[in-house]
Write a protein that holds these residues in place. Structure first.
Motif, PDB file in Angstrom:
ATOM      1  N   ARG A   1       1.195  -0.773  -0.165  1.00  0.00           N
ATOM      2  CA  ARG A   1      -0.229  -0.145  -0.004  1.00  0.00           C
ATOM      3  C   ARG A   1       1.059   1.633   0.162  1.00  0.00           C
ATOM      4  O   ARG A   1       0.643   2.207  -0.881  1.00  0.00           O
ATOM      5  CB  ARG A   1      -0.968  -0.081   1.770  1.00  0.00           C
ATOM      6  N   LEU A   2       1.809   1.415   0.559  1.00  0.00           N
ATOM      7  CA  LEU A   2       3.029   2.255   1.162  1.00  0.00           C
ATOM      8  C   LEU A   2       3.501   2.829  -0.073  1.00  0.00           C
ATOM      9  O   LEU A   2       3.977   4.010  -0.500  1.00  0.00           O
ATOM     10  CB  LEU A   2       3.923   2.431   1.948  1.00  0.00           C
ATOM     11  N   ALA A   3       4.059   1.580  -0.589  1.00  0.00           N
ATOM     12  CA  ALA A   3       4.893   1.991  -1.878  1.00  0.00           C
ATOM     13  C   ALA A   3       4.019   2.300  -3.665  1.00  0.00           C
ATOM     14  O   ALA A   3       4.456   2.289  -4.584  1.00  0.00           O
ATOM     15  CB  ALA A   3       6.063  -0.091  -1.931  1.00  0.00           C
ATOM     16  N   THR A   4       3.071   1.782  -3.269  1.00  0.00           N
ATOM     17  CA  THR A   4       1.777   2.291  -4.570  1.00  0.00           C
ATOM     18  C   THR A   4       2.048   3.402  -5.541  1.00  0.00           C
ATOM     19  O   THR A   4       2.081   3.344  -6.641  1.00  0.00           O
ATOM     20  CB  THR A   4       0.471   1.757  -4.105  1.00  0.00           C
ATOM     21  N   PRO A   5       1.858   4.203  -4.571  1.00  0.00           N
ATOM     22  CA  PRO A   5       1.565   5.330  -5.392  1.00  0.00           C
ATOM     23  C   PRO A   5       3.767   6.034  -5.923  1.00  0.00           C
ATOM     24  O   PRO A   5       3.384   6.629  -7.571  1.00  0.00           O
ATOM     25  CB  PRO A   5       1.566   6.412  -4.118  1.00  0.00           C
TER      26      PRO A   5
END
Length: 150
Positions: free
Chosen positions: A119-123
């Motif tokens: 979730r944190l890495a997605t952007p």
């Protein structure tokens, strides 16, 4: 921001659709032909529904492991479908169609990442994560072809 992903892959296999479908229906043996998948708990009836469920760990090329639980859904028009729960939430589906002397295999997946790291890495890393998924699916295609070779 939601970490939603939609994937679609297709490949040809030199095997009859019935053989391909049998391979795909045997989720408990996915790790025999799909290098990124480790079966933790094979396919067993889901309490109260009769649907089969399996727990898997999918390892991405960069080493991130996603534990998931697949719960089969009722078949729909030549499609094998499963709900995905765990670090990913959503669904996946396999469709196998005759293609010349073999089969056309189509895989679709619509999921939302629940794993905090993803979730944190997605952007920042969406394209990297999408390339990792493509690599996992290329390995699935290669493994499937080898498992079904005459």
């Amino acid at each position: 921001m939601p970490a939603r992903y939609r994937f679609g892959h297709a490949w040809h296999v030199d095997a009859a659709p019935e053989r391909v479908r049998a391979l795909l229906e045997d989720v408990a043996r996915y790790d025999a032909w799909w290098p990124a998948v480790r079966v933790v708990d094979g396919s067993a009836p889901e309490a109260g529904t009769g649907a089969r469920a399996a727990r898997l760990v999918v390892t991405a090329p960069l080493g991130h492991r996603l534990p998931i639980r697949l719960v089969e859904a009722p078949p729909r028009d030549r499609e094998l479908r499963a709900a995905i729960h765990g670090d990913l939430e959503g669904w996946c589906a396999w469709r196998v169609e005759p293609d010349g002397d073999g089969s056309l295999v189509r895989f679709a997946q619509h999921v939302e990442a629940r794993a905090p790291l993803v979730r944190l890495a997605t952007p920042l890393l969406r394209r990297v994560l999408e390339r990792q998924h493509a690599a996992v699916m290329r390995a699935a295609a290669d493994g499937m072809r080898a498992a079904l070779a005459p």
